[in-house]
Design a protein around this motif. Structure first.
Motif, short mmCIF file in Angstrom:
data_model
loop_
_atom_site.label_atom_id
_atom_site.label_comp_id
_atom_site.label_asym_id
_atom_site.label_seq_id
_atom_site.Cartn_x
_atom_site.Cartn_y
_atom_site.Cartn_z
N ILE A 217 -3.40 -5.91 -5.94
CA ILE A 217 -2.61 -5.73 -4.72
C ILE A 217 -2.82 -6.90 -3.77
O ILE A 217 -1.86 -7.44 -3.20
N ASN B 276 2.63 5.58 -6.17
CA ASN B 276 2.25 5.45 -7.57
C ASN B 276 1.08 6.36 -7.94
O ASN B 276 0.98 6.80 -9.08
N THR B 277 0.21 6.63 -6.99
CA THR B 277 -0.98 7.45 -7.26
C THR B 277 -0.89 8.84 -6.64
O THR B 277 -1.88 9.57 -6.63
N GLU C 141 1.48 1.74 -3.67
CA GLU C 141 0.27 2.28 -4.29
C GLU C 141 0.16 3.78 -4.01
O GLU C 141 -0.19 4.57 -4.91
N TYR D 179 0.82 -1.22 0.00
CA TYR D 179 0.00 0.00 0.00
C TYR D 179 0.85 1.27 0.00
O TYR D 179 0.40 2.31 -0.47
N ASP E 208 -5.26 -2.57 -9.23
CA ASP E 208 -6.37 -2.24 -8.34
C ASP E 208 -6.28 -3.10 -7.08
O ASP E 208 -5.28 -3.81 -6.85
N TYR F 236 4.21 -3.16 -10.02
CA TYR F 236 4.82 -1.90 -10.43
C TYR F 236 6.05 -2.14 -11.31
O TYR F 236 6.31 -1.38 -12.24
#
Length: 261
Positions: A224, A93-94, A90, A87, A220, A146
């Motif tokens: 994950i 990345n976002t 994530e 997480y 998504d 990733y």
């Protein structure tokens, strides 16, 4: 665990600050980096993020002592530990802001994962890279989505399973980094990536980044969760226990072939 500065232009520099351990990812370091990312995501005055490491290495991957302790825990402990890095990646990345990686020294395992969630990564030309998990009886699971998104499957399969160390020039061809430069030119090269964003509308940059991500490979909740399950399954097997024990005992694991042909 994290040194963070923000300059007058709104450029935040985050340095992993566990130099004595080559910035190996412990729970404390993962948590500190995650908290920093949450703060940045909610700070509209921060326009660009530079992610780097203190000391001689960018990031040597997961802290094996921490990992060994998590492997000995119950299912909830394992799932929490495996999920923490998943997480964090994530979140980076976002992140609405662009992230520029500044890499020096070694980037192994999770360090390659961190490079792959940067929008652009620049490395010292003497840097070394490797997805070294299988040498320890592990797999590059939570970083896998990733790494595959950055390299593509064909390129990833060149280095994903062999634990082979590769240099900065090959990291460019694989897509892990955008360019490799002499150490003396690293800061200049990073600044050249930062500067254009300071002439752009921050909300447009964030929207463009989100749009680009929506068009790329899907990462998504189900992906994950799959990566977390894959890591825990490997942790529960014999190979991971043998590989990590061999590392601490400074011996070859029992599957390693020592005789040259």
């Amino acid at each position: 665990m994290i040194d963070m500065t923000v300059d007058a232009r709104g450029v935040a520099t985050l340095a992993l600050a566990r130099a004595d351990k080559h910035n190996a990812l412990s729970q404390a370091l993962i948590d500190a980096l995650g908290q920093a990312m949450s703060k940045i995501a909610s700070s509209p005055d921060i326009r660009v993020v530079v992610l780097t490491g203190s000391g001689p290495s960018f990031c040597a991957g997961g802290d094996l002592a921490w990992m060994q302790a998590q492997m000995a825990g119950d299912d909830a402990t394992k799932r929490s530990a495996a999920g923490s890095l998943a997480y964090l990646l994530e979140a980076i990345n976002t992140l609405p802001q662009p992230v520029i990686g500044r890499l020096q020294g070694n980037a192994f395992g999770g360090g390659v994962g961190l490079a792959c969630v940067c929008d652009v990564a620049i490395a010292d030309e003497s840097a070394k890279f490797g997805l070294t998990e299988t040498k320890l009886g592990l797999i590059p699971a939570t970083i896998g989505p990733y790494v595959l998104a950055r390299m593509g499957e064909a390129n990833a399969r060149r280095v994903f399973m062999s634990s082979r160390i590769f240099d900065a020039a090959e990291a460019v061809t694989l897509g892990v980094i955008a360019k490799a430069v002499p150490a003396a030119e690293l800061d200049t090269a990073v600044e050249a990536e930062v500067a254009p964003y300071l002439q752009c509308a921050p909300d447009a940059v964030a929207a463009a980044k989100a749009f680009a991500r929506s068009l790329g490979p899907t990462i998504d909740e189900s992906v994950i969760a799959h990566s977390i399950d894959a890591l825990i399954a490997q942790w529960d097997g014999r190979s991971a226990k043998e590989g990590i024990s061999a590392f601490f005992e400074r011996r070859k694991p029992d599957w390693a072939v020592t005789d040259a042909p």
